[in-house]
Design a protein around this motif. Structure first.
Motif, PDB file in Angstrom:
ATOM      1  N   THR A 137       0.870  -1.175   0.000  1.00  5.99           N
ATOM      2  CA  THR A 137       0.000   0.000   0.000  1.00  5.99           C
ATOM      3  C   THR A 137       0.905   1.223   0.000  1.00  5.99           C
ATOM      4  O   THR A 137       1.549   1.535   0.997  1.00  5.99           O
ATOM      5  CB  THR A 137      -0.914   0.040   1.238  1.00  5.99           C
ATOM      6  OG1 THR A 137      -1.751  -1.112   1.238  1.00  5.99           O
ATOM      7  CG2 THR A 137      -1.795   1.284   1.209  1.00  5.99           C
ATOM      8  N   PHE A 138       0.996   1.882  -1.145  1.00  7.14           N
ATOM      9  CA  PHE A 138       1.895   3.023  -1.303  1.00  7.14           C
ATOM     10  C   PHE A 138       1.364   4.230  -0.545  1.00  7.14           C
ATOM     11  O   PHE A 138       0.188   4.301  -0.192  1.00  7.14           O
ATOM     12  CB  PHE A 138       2.048   3.362  -2.784  1.00  7.14           C
ATOM     13  CG  PHE A 138       2.557   2.223  -3.627  1.00  7.14           C
ATOM     14  CD1 PHE A 138       3.907   1.933  -3.697  1.00  7.14           C
ATOM     15  CD2 PHE A 138       1.669   1.428  -4.340  1.00  7.14           C
ATOM     16  CE1 PHE A 138       4.371   0.888  -4.464  1.00  7.14           C
ATOM     17  CE2 PHE A 138       2.120   0.371  -5.110  1.00  7.14           C
ATOM     18  CZ  PHE A 138       3.476   0.099  -5.172  1.00  7.14           C
ATOM     19  N   GLN A 139       2.259   5.198  -0.334  1.00  7.62           N
ATOM     20  CA  GLN A 139       1.871   6.398   0.398  1.00  7.62           C
ATOM     21  C   GLN A 139       0.783   7.166  -0.351  1.00  7.62           C
ATOM     22  O   GLN A 139      -0.128   7.713   0.249  1.00  7.62           O
ATOM     23  CB  GLN A 139       3.101   7.290   0.615  1.00  7.62           C
ATOM     24  CG  GLN A 139       2.903   8.350   1.667  1.00  7.62           C
ATOM     25  CD  GLN A 139       4.207   9.040   2.022  1.00  7.62           C
ATOM     26  OE1 GLN A 139       4.462  10.135   1.523  1.00  7.62           O
ATOM     27  NE2 GLN A 139       5.027   8.431   2.846  1.00  7.62           N
ATOM     28  N   GLN A 189     -15.461   5.212 -10.738  1.00  2.00           N
ATOM     29  CA  GLN A 189     -14.078   5.325 -11.224  1.00  2.00           C
ATOM     30  C   GLN A 189     -13.197   5.955 -10.149  1.00  2.00           C
ATOM     31  O   GLN A 189     -13.631   6.833  -9.392  1.00  2.00           O
ATOM     32  CB  GLN A 189     -14.025   6.180 -12.489  1.00  2.00           C
ATOM     33  CG  GLN A 189     -14.625   5.503 -13.717  1.00  2.00           C
ATOM     34  CD  GLN A 189     -14.558   6.412 -14.933  1.00  2.00           C
ATOM     35  OE1 GLN A 189     -14.992   7.568 -14.878  1.00  2.00           O
ATOM     36  NE2 GLN A 189     -14.029   5.905 -16.024  1.00  2.00           N
ATOM     37  N   ALA A 190     -11.955   5.515 -10.109  1.00  2.00           N
ATOM     38  CA  ALA A 190     -11.027   5.978  -9.070  1.00  2.00           C
ATOM     39  C   ALA A 190     -10.850   7.493  -9.091  1.00  2.00           C
ATOM     40  O   ALA A 190     -10.649   8.113  -8.051  1.00  2.00           O
ATOM     41  CB  ALA A 190      -9.680   5.287  -9.247  1.00  2.00           C
ATOM     42  N   LYS A 191     -10.924   8.097 -10.271  1.00  2.00           N
ATOM     43  CA  LYS A 191     -10.702   9.549 -10.359  1.00  2.00           C
ATOM     44  C   LYS A 191     -11.814  10.352  -9.683  1.00  2.00           C
ATOM     45  O   LYS A 191     -11.653  11.552  -9.445  1.00  2.00           O
ATOM     46  CB  LYS A 191     -10.546   9.976 -11.818  1.00  2.00           C
ATOM     47  CG  LYS A 191     -11.738   9.697 -12.696  1.00  2.00           C
ATOM     48  CD  LYS A 191     -11.400  10.011 -14.156  1.00  2.00           C
ATOM     49  CE  LYS A 191     -12.535   9.636 -15.090  1.00  2.00           C
ATOM     50  NZ  LYS A 191     -12.148   9.840 -16.510  1.00  2.00           N
ATOM     51  N   THR A 246      -9.296   1.982  -1.048  1.00  3.86           N
ATOM     52  CA  THR A 246      -9.261   1.110  -2.226  1.00  3.86           C
ATOM     53  C   THR A 246      -7.869   0.517  -2.405  1.00  3.86           C
ATOM     54  O   THR A 246      -7.714  -0.680  -2.690  1.00  3.86           O
ATOM     55  CB  THR A 246      -9.650   1.899  -3.492  1.00  3.86           C
ATOM     56  OG1 THR A 246     -10.951   2.461  -3.323  1.00  3.86           O
ATOM     57  CG2 THR A 246      -9.636   1.000  -4.725  1.00  3.86           C
ATOM     58  N   ALA A 247      -6.857   1.336  -2.216  1.00  2.00           N
ATOM     59  CA  ALA A 247      -5.475   0.848  -2.325  1.00  2.00           C
ATOM     60  C   ALA A 247      -5.185  -0.182  -1.234  1.00  2.00           C
ATOM     61  O   ALA A 247      -4.498  -1.192  -1.479  1.00  2.00           O
ATOM     62  CB  ALA A 247      -4.500   2.016  -2.219  1.00  2.00           C
ATOM     63  N   LEU A 248      -5.720   0.041  -0.034  1.00  2.57           N
ATOM     64  CA  LEU A 248      -5.524  -0.908   1.062  1.00  2.57           C
ATOM     65  C   LEU A 248      -6.250  -2.223   0.774  1.00  2.57           C
ATOM     66  O   LEU A 248      -5.717  -3.307   1.031  1.00  2.57           O
ATOM     67  CB  LEU A 248      -6.017  -0.299   2.374  1.00  2.57           C
ATOM     68  CG  LEU A 248      -5.825  -1.133   3.639  1.00  2.57           C
ATOM     69  CD1 LEU A 248      -4.346  -1.452   3.864  1.00  2.57           C
ATOM     70  CD2 LEU A 248      -6.406  -0.407   4.853  1.00  2.57           C
ATOM     71  N   ALA A 249      -7.466  -2.132   0.210  1.00  7.05           N
ATOM     72  CA  ALA A 249      -8.210  -3.340  -0.160  1.00  7.05           C
ATOM     73  C   ALA A 249      -7.441  -4.147  -1.197  1.00  7.05           C
ATOM     74  O   ALA A 249      -7.384  -5.382  -1.131  1.00  7.05           O
ATOM     75  CB  ALA A 249      -9.593  -2.949  -0.698  1.00  7.05           C
ATOM     76  N   LEU A 274       3.426  -7.848   3.739  1.00  3.76           N
ATOM     77  CA  LEU A 274       2.499  -6.743   3.501  1.00  3.76           C
ATOM     78  C   LEU A 274       3.181  -5.445   3.924  1.00  3.76           C
ATOM     79  O   LEU A 274       3.533  -5.265   5.097  1.00  3.76           O
ATOM     80  CB  LEU A 274       1.214  -6.958   4.303  1.00  3.76           C
ATOM     81  CG  LEU A 274       0.147  -5.856   4.218  1.00  3.76           C
ATOM     82  CD1 LEU A 274      -0.339  -5.680   2.787  1.00  3.76           C
ATOM     83  CD2 LEU A 274      -1.012  -6.179   5.149  1.00  3.76           C
ATOM     84  N   LEU A 275       3.384  -4.553   2.982  1.00  6.50           N
ATOM     85  CA  LEU A 275       4.025  -3.265   3.243  1.00  6.50           C
ATOM     86  C   LEU A 275       2.954  -2.174   3.272  1.00  6.50           C
ATOM     87  O   LEU A 275       2.182  -2.038   2.314  1.00  6.50           O
ATOM     88  CB  LEU A 275       5.056  -2.943   2.162  1.00  6.50           C
ATOM     89  CG  LEU A 275       6.158  -3.984   1.911  1.00  6.50           C
ATOM     90  CD1 LEU A 275       7.051  -3.541   0.756  1.00  6.50           C
ATOM     91  CD2 LEU A 275       6.990  -4.207   3.166  1.00  6.50           C
ATOM     92  N   LEU A 276       2.939  -1.396   4.341  1.00  9.33           N
ATOM     93  CA  LEU A 276       1.981  -0.303   4.477  1.00  9.33           C
ATOM     94  C   LEU A 276       2.738   1.002   4.714  1.00  9.33           C
ATOM     95  O   LEU A 276       3.409   1.152   5.730  1.00  9.33           O
ATOM     96  CB  LEU A 276       1.024  -0.557   5.647  1.00  9.33           C
ATOM     97  CG  LEU A 276       0.210  -1.855   5.640  1.00  9.33           C
ATOM     98  CD1 LEU A 276      -0.708  -1.903   6.856  1.00  9.33           C
ATOM     99  CD2 LEU A 276      -0.601  -1.983   4.366  1.00  9.33           C
ATOM    100  N   ASP A 277       2.638   1.927   3.768  1.00 10.09           N
ATOM    101  CA  ASP A 277       3.344   3.205   3.874  1.00 10.09           C
ATOM    102  C   ASP A 277       2.345   4.306   4.246  1.00 10.09           C
ATOM    103  O   ASP A 277       1.704   4.910   3.386  1.00 10.09           O
ATOM    104  CB  ASP A 277       4.036   3.533   2.546  1.00 10.09           C
ATOM    105  CG  ASP A 277       5.018   4.682   2.679  1.00 10.09           C
ATOM    106  OD1 ASP A 277       5.106   5.274   3.771  1.00 10.09           O
ATOM    107  OD2 ASP A 277       5.710   4.983   1.693  1.00 10.09           O
ATOM    108  N   GLU A 278       2.209   4.539   5.562  1.00  8.60           N
ATOM    109  CA  GLU A 278       1.285   5.540   6.090  1.00  8.60           C
ATOM    110  C   GLU A 278      -0.103   5.436   5.439  1.00  8.60           C
ATOM    111  O   GLU A 278      -0.586   6.391   4.821  1.00  8.60           O
ATOM    112  CB  GLU A 278       1.860   6.944   5.895  1.00  8.60           C
ATOM    113  CG  GLU A 278       3.226   7.113   6.567  1.00  8.60           C
ATOM    114  CD  GLU A 278       3.783   8.526   6.427  1.00  8.60           C
ATOM    115  OE1 GLU A 278       2.967   9.465   6.363  1.00  8.60           O
ATOM    116  OE2 GLU A 278       5.008   8.681   6.379  1.00  8.60           O
ATOM    117  N   PRO A 279      -0.764   4.283   5.584  1.00  8.02           N
ATOM    118  CA  PRO A 279      -2.002   4.028   4.829  1.00  8.02           C
ATOM    119  C   PRO A 279      -3.262   4.631   5.430  1.00  8.02           C
ATOM    120  O   PRO A 279      -4.327   4.504   4.843  1.00  8.02           O
ATOM    121  CB  PRO A 279      -2.083   2.498   4.864  1.00  8.02           C
ATOM    122  CG  PRO A 279      -1.482   2.136   6.185  1.00  8.02           C
ATOM    123  CD  PRO A 279      -0.379   3.128   6.412  1.00  8.02           C
TER     124      PRO A 279
END
Length: 431
Positions: free
Chosen positions: A294-296, A343-345, A355-358, A368-373
């Motif tokens: 999960t990117f920042q 839509q994501a936008k 959504t990114a976390l899901a 599992l990498l979580l960057d300030e999620p």
């Protein structure tokens, strides 16, 4: 070193192919050998006419290049700010882009003095490139609603908006136009000189050598133009892409503070901003084959729906039916069911982050990498997400590496917390 090696290899291959072709053809009139071309080049550079021709051609390139940049920038600003101007100039610019260079030069030969043809031809051929690039940058500046709203709220003057917002926005577009127009200017000016035959010019020398069947001289002049153009364009690219870096602000090498990773452990990493926490997570994702991240920033496919963003990565590991079921499970658990087809936008920051976390939770991995999620979530939502994450890891254990600024979040979610020390490039276990 690797880039230099392949660049040198490319040159060596070209020379070898040329020389082999010259030997196979066995006709200096058609394709003289490398040695003949080199001899002719060194004999030419001893002559005053060679230097005179070169500097006059070079001056034409500089003049046409400068004019195309100035006029292209003004036209790009006009078309970028005014839709009416963009509509008005769209046809002539499209005509210039589609007209063959040779045809355009031949038309100018009938109307202008031969010494002016290369310059005018180069300006008209390169102007659309500069105008298009600056227009794109200007339109991006206009469409940046958040920055324009900030400027309105804080009563920015036109001068402040110009110096602090528009010019920085246009810099990369101007640099792109700079490099593109410079390389094109050399080609068009040389072609214009060959066809219009001004009194002193490299192009005229090439044309005269061709008439006299001096193939080696034609190639000597041609290679000179190519080499000078390539060298100057390379220098220009270096200048435009060079970045001044402050060594003190660079994050340390992630290997120097890489924590020990224990299978199925829940680990929180805490460090000051700019230390390199994201760099560390990127490093971990590269050295491990089974990672979910999960990117920042959400990094979602903007034209895809919430469901598609979660589903698509799963299709490589599960059957279509199982992938759909798994995607919907996490979408529902993260309170996104009502946004499934959006839509994501069109999502808010918190919805995009969930959504990114899901997507990360649904994707099968060992780490599992979580960057300030949880930054975009309110307190209650954040606690609910962390509770769900804990229950998921209890049911299906995997290694968790959680980057956060908030030590309380680290303690809530993880059993082990490590503080990364920016001064000593070291780490210390808090618990």
């Amino acid at each position: 070193m690797k880039k230099a090696f392949f660049a040198a290899l490319s040159v060596a291959v070209f020379i070898a192919v040329y020389q082999i072709s010259s030997i196979a053809i066995d006709s200096p009139l058609i394709l003289p050998s490398i040695s003949e071309v080199v001899k002719k080049f060194f004999s030419l550079i001893k002559t005053a006419s060679f230097h005179q021709n070169f500097w006059i051609t070079f001056s034409r390139v500089v003049v046409s290049f400068s004019l195309s940049l100035i006029l292209g920038s003004l036209l790009g600003l006009a078309t970028g700010f005014s839709s009416a101007a963009k509509s008005f100039f769209s046809f002539p610019l499209a005509m210039l882009r589609s007209t063959p260079v040779v045809a355009f030069i031949l038309i100018l030969v009938f109307a202008l003095p031969s010494s002016s043809v290369p310059i005018i031809a180069s300006v008209f051929m390169t102007l659309p490139v500069a105008a298009s690039s600056i227009c794109t940058g200007t339109e991006n500046f206009k469409s940046n609603e958040k920055m324009n709203e900030m400027a309105r709220v804080f009563h920015f003057t036109r001068r402040q908006k110009l110096l602090n917002m528009l010019i920085p926005e246009l810099k990369p577009y101007f640099k792109s136009a700079l490099v593109s127009c410079f390389g094109m200017s050399w080609k068009v000016v040389a072609a214009g000189e060959v066809l219009s035959l001004p009194r002193h010019a490299m192009g005229t020398a090439i044309a005269q050598a061709q008439v006299n069947l001096e193939t080696s001289e034609v190639l000597a002049y041609t290679f000179t133009l190519v080499a000078i153009s390539w060298m100057m364009e390379t220098v220009l690219k270096k200048i435009c892409t060079s970045k001044k870096t402050d060594k003190k602000s660079n994050p340390p090498d992630p290997e120097s503070y890489m924590p020990e990773i224990i299978r199925n452990e829940r680990l929180a990493l805490i460090a000051p901003s700019g230390f390199g926490k994201t760099t560390l997570l990127n490093y971990i994702s590269k050295i491990n084959g089974s990672v979910s991240y999960t990117f920042q920033e959400p990094r979602l496919m903007q034209d895809a729906s919430v469901f598609q963003n979660v589903l698509i990565p799963l299709l490589n590991d599960f059957s279509p039916e199982e992938a759909r079921k798994r995607a919907m499970y996490y979408i529902e658990k993260l309170n996104l069911a009502d946004k499934k087809d959006v839509q994501a936008k069109h999502l808010s920051g918190g919805q995009a982050q969930r959504t990114a976390l899901a997507r990360s939770l649904a994707f099968p991995s060992e780490i599992l990498l979580l960057d300030e999620p949880f930054n975009a979530q309110d307190y209650e939502q954040k606690i609910a997400l962390m509770d769900f994450l804990i229950s998921e890891l209890d049911k299906n254990p995997r290694t968790l590496i959680f980057v956060t600024h908030d030590e309380r979040d680290g303690k809530y979610l993880c059993k082990k917390i490590i503080r990364l020390d920016a001064q000593e490039n070291s780490s210390s276990i808090i618990r």
